[in-house]
Design a protein around this motif. Structure first.
Motif, PDB file in Angstrom:
ATOM      1  N   LYS A 107       0.848  -1.201   0.000  1.00 21.41           N
ATOM      2  CA  LYS A 107       0.000   0.000   0.000  1.00 21.41           C
ATOM      3  C   LYS A 107       0.877   1.243   0.000  1.00 21.41           C
ATOM      4  N   CYS A 108       0.748   2.040  -1.046  1.00 24.54           N
ATOM      5  CA  CYS A 108       1.594   3.221  -1.190  1.00 24.54           C
ATOM      6  C   CYS A 108       0.720   4.470  -1.249  1.00 24.54           C
ATOM      7  N   LEU A 109       0.959   5.384  -0.351  1.00 28.18           N
ATOM      8  CA  LEU A 109       0.196   6.638  -0.324  1.00 28.18           C
ATOM      9  C   LEU A 109       1.161   7.799  -0.490  1.00 28.18           C
ATOM     10  N   HIS A 110       0.871   8.658  -1.451  1.00 27.10           N
ATOM     11  CA  HIS A 110       1.747   9.803  -1.697  1.00 27.10           C
ATOM     12  C   HIS A 110       0.933  11.069  -1.929  1.00 27.10           C
ATOM     13  N   ALA A 111       1.349  12.146  -1.296  1.00 24.94           N
ATOM     14  CA  ALA A 111       0.750  13.448  -1.571  1.00 24.94           C
ATOM     15  C   ALA A 111       1.859  14.485  -1.625  1.00 24.94           C
ATOM     16  N   VAL A 112       1.760  15.414  -2.575  1.00 21.67           N
ATOM     17  CA  VAL A 112       2.806  16.440  -2.689  1.00 21.67           C
ATOM     18  C   VAL A 112       2.708  17.453  -1.548  1.00 21.67           C
ATOM     19  N   GLY A 113       1.512  17.601  -1.000  1.00 16.93           N
ATOM     20  CA  GLY A 113       1.347  18.463   0.168  1.00 16.93           C
ATOM     21  C   GLY A 113       1.324  19.943  -0.150  1.00 16.93           C
ATOM     22  N   ARG A 114       1.068  20.700   0.880  1.00 11.89           N
ATOM     23  CA  ARG A 114       1.055  22.163   0.775  1.00 11.89           C
ATOM     24  C   ARG A 114       1.659  22.730   2.045  1.00 11.89           C
ATOM     25  N   PRO A 115       2.427  23.802   1.947  1.00 11.86           N
ATOM     26  CA  PRO A 115       3.003  24.386   3.160  1.00 11.86           C
ATOM     27  C   PRO A 115       1.909  24.796   4.136  1.00 11.86           C
ATOM     28  N   LYS A 116       2.227  24.709   5.402  1.00 12.80           N
ATOM     29  CA  LYS A 116       1.265  25.003   6.465  1.00 12.80           C
ATOM     30  C   LYS A 116       0.721  26.422   6.349  1.00 12.80           C
ATOM     31  N   ASN A 117       1.610  27.344   5.974  1.00 14.24           N
ATOM     32  CA  ASN A 117       1.186  28.746   5.880  1.00 14.24           C
ATOM     33  C   ASN A 117       0.404  29.041   4.593  1.00 14.24           C
ATOM     34  N   GLY A 118       0.195  27.994   3.788  1.00 16.28           N
ATOM     35  CA  GLY A 118      -0.620  28.163   2.586  1.00 16.28           C
ATOM     36  C   GLY A 118       0.115  28.803   1.417  1.00 16.28           C
TER      37      GLY A 118
END
Ligand code: GTP
Ligand code: SPV
Ligand code: MN
Length: 626
Positions: A194-205
């Protein structure tokens, strides 16, 4: 009755399935998707079929978003420029999750910082995920990538499903793995990694580079061998985001390999036919950016030899019922270092990468081509405009920075390689006659030497050291320990891994011959002592003759060295300084052995098999007699 979350199989929790059919998925795959939709909250779900049409659509989408641009000089080639903070693997944020720390990493001596991987507890992993993944795909498409590591029909192949919000990852995974519908059919209702990947976003937006979203500050790459799960957040760079490669094929792979009695290794696989027509295969472990791809694509300079490529980065190897070590390349493409690649150093790579290739962080030219350090003699930049990897104008001889990022890469299908081995997709794998260990060592380490026996061979692998490169976050070129070229890729305690290697020596097995090589020795003027690249065929020739039992090796304290005159130097325009290439400098080696001893003690401690110390003691004894 339909699952409450699956409205007519066209939606999950309000996310619309825009491609693929949920109904045809196995309950396990469906659950994996549902669980992650609930967490990540994507707007859309796209189940990848791996088709040409799908690939075109995604490339088109990526172009519209500005993530990639077409390289019009070639056929279906693309250039991606990353966020400059997301250009390499991040070892410090790569963790292995087990109940007990010692299962994942050896415990260093008090006061010493561990360098053989990082551990996280199950609770720590849960927390890290909770802090990052909630809603992380809001407004985005969740792609579901079924992929096989290894030829789909091979009994040695293993299947994974990667969830990602990056179309760049989908297009790259389509090159690097066997991907799509055929994999789902093979999978049935079996388990998968099971592989989960997200590029994400900085906390401050604040998204500084909208074409390459990522979250460098919170990047984390997690592996849970017990449940065969990989979770990666915050980076789109290959080794962090193409989860089949280092995360699955090496970190999770090595844990499966240990329990099933085989080896998952950071190794190239090369086929060699000698002038007599005898064909053999050789595997080689060198740390990142130390020459695997180049050796895997060797163009022999000595007459009569033919080289063929099976793989350039990863080998899965196991002894068959006849005691023969067999290797498959679990990958389907090459994710190779661009700088340094040219028609002299690696003509094969140059012929491979001019169609269906995604380049990342190389420079581009105004005629729609690519450019990087090493192409100075092939591309006349005086008549072209060059744009560097960051998108700025670049002028050769004037700009103070490099045109391409030193860790810029090409991602290209293996079957386009003109020297791909006819057996490269053989389901049972190719027989391995020799294994090479090597590193980037400017001083003291000879061009080639051979292990006396299996224990010595394992010690040779455990003792690999190499200069740091730009494949990870390290700055400078300090010599680092890198056991088996696996330091960043162990899925479990390095001491246990060494023990596993020792356990390969069982009655009835034909153990491969093992050599240590160093193409990177330098002279007083900092020039390479050995021409390298195609000329490495001279050492392949020596190895082939050793496999045939030729009496061309002699004892030395560190192992078997070639007898004088046994390396074919015919046809070399300038004769290399063989004395410098093979000199055993006793004070240097005493210190080298001490450093390795100290490293073993400080880093692996009680988990290190005693045989390793015995080997070091033996070498020291022999050195003192010299
Ligand atoms: P990863 O993909 O990071 O695992 O790297 P790799 O081990 O496949 O290394 P690769 O073959 O891409 O080579 C890395 C760098 O070393 C390139 O810049 C090459 O030009 C250089 N290199 C490779 N082989 C030789 C050699 O025989 N001699 C010298 N001097 N340089 C070499
Ligand atoms: C390496 O660093 O060893 C590579 C590139 O092969 S990556 O996929 O980033 O690991
Ligand atoms: Mn590699």
């Amino acid at each position: 009755l339909a699952h409450p979350n699956v409205g007519l199989f066209t939606h999950i929790r309000g996310a619309c399935v825009v491609s693929g059919n949920l109904q045809t998925l196995s309950p396990k795959v469906r659950k994996f998707i549902e669980d992650n939709v609930a967490i990540c909250q994507p707007d859309e779900i796209h189940i990848c079929d791996g088709s040409e049409k799908e690939n075109k659509q995604l490339l088109c989408l990526l172009q519209k978003k500005g993530t990639i641009m077409p390289l019009t000089k070639y056929e279906n080639c693309w250039l991606a420029r990353t966020n400059p903070a997301d250009t390499a693997r991040v070892e410090s944020k790569t963790l292995i999750c087990t109940e007990h720390e010692r299962d994942a990493v050896p415990i260093p001596k008090p006061g010493i910082k561990g360098t053989l991987g990082h551990w996280i507890s199950p609770a720590g992993m849960d927390k890290a995920m909770q802090e990052r993944f909630g809603n992380c795909m809001k407004g985005s498409t969740m792609y579901v990538i079924p992929f096989s590591m290894g030829p789909i029909q091979s009994p040695l192949a293993k299947i994974g499903i990667q969830i990602t919000d990056s179309a760049y990852v989908v297009c790259s995974m389509r090159i690097m793995t066997r991907m799509g519908q055929a994999v789902l059919e093979k999978l049935g209702n079996n388990d998968f990694v099971k592989c989960l990947h997200a590029v994400g976003r900085p906390k401050n937006g604040k998204v500084e580079y909208p074409h390459w979203p990522c979250d460098p500050e919170r990047t984390i790459i997690l592996h849970k061998p017990l449940t065969q799960e990989i979770v990666s957040y915050g980076s789109g760079y290959g080794g962090n985001s193409l989860l089949g490669k280092k995360c699955f094929a090496l970190r999770i792979g090595s844990t499966i390999a240990r329990s099933e009695g085989w080896l998952a290794e950071h190794m190239l696989i090369l086929g060699i036919t000698n002038p007599q027509g005898k064909k053999r295969y050789i595997a080689g472990a060198f740390p990142s950016q130390c020459g695997k791809t180049n050796l895997a694509m060797l163009t022999p300079t000595i007459p009569g030899y033919k080289a063929e490529c099976v793989g350039d980065d990863i080998a899965w190897m196991r002894f068959d019922k006849n005691g023969v070590l067999r290797a498959i390349n679990p990958e389907n493409g090459f994710f190779g270092v661009a700088p340094g690649t040219n028609h002299t150093s690696n003509p094969i790579a140059m012929k491979t990468i001019h169609k269906n290739t995604i380049f990342t962080n190389v420079a581009s030219t105004s005629d729609g081509g690519v450019y990087w350090e090493g192409l100075e003699h092939e591309i006349d930049t005086s008549k072209l405009e060059v744009t560097d990897w960051k998108g700025n104008k670049w002028v050769r001889g004037e700009s103070k920075t490099t045109a391409a990022h030193p860790n810029s890469r090409f991602c290209t299908p293996a079957n386009q390689c003109p020297m791909i081995d006819p057996e490269w997709e053989s389901p049972e794998g190719v027989p391995i006659s020799a294994i090479l260990f090597g590193g980037r060592r400017p001083h003291g380490i000879p061009l080639i030497y051979e292990a006396r026996d299996w224990k010595h061979a394992v010690a040779m692998g455990a003792a690999i050291r190499s200069q740091a490169t730009s494949a990870a976050e390290f700055k400078g070129t300090a010599v680092m320990h890198d056991p088996f070229a696996m330091r960043p890729f162990f899925g479990y305690n390095c001491g246990h891994y060494i023990k596993h290697w020792l356990s390969m020596d069982k009655p009835g097995r034909k153990l491969p011959k093992v050599f240590h090589v160093n193409w990177f020795g330098r002279d007083k003027n900092n020039k390479f002592l050995w021409p390298g690249f195609g000329e490495n065929s001279r050492l392949i020739d020596y190895i082939m003759r050793r496999i045939d039992g030729e009496d061309i090796a002699q004892e030395s304290p560190i192992g078997l060295l070639p007898k004088e005159g046994s390396i074919n130097l015919e046809g070399l325009a300038t004769k290399p300084d063989m004395k410098a290439l093979f000199e055993i400098d006793v004070p240097f080696w005493l210190q080298e052995v001490d450093s390795i001893h100290q490293y073993f003690e400080e880093q692996i401690g009680d988990d290190l098999p005693k045989e390793m110390y015995d080997q070091l003691v033996e070498i020291k004894k022999k050195l003192r007699k010299l």
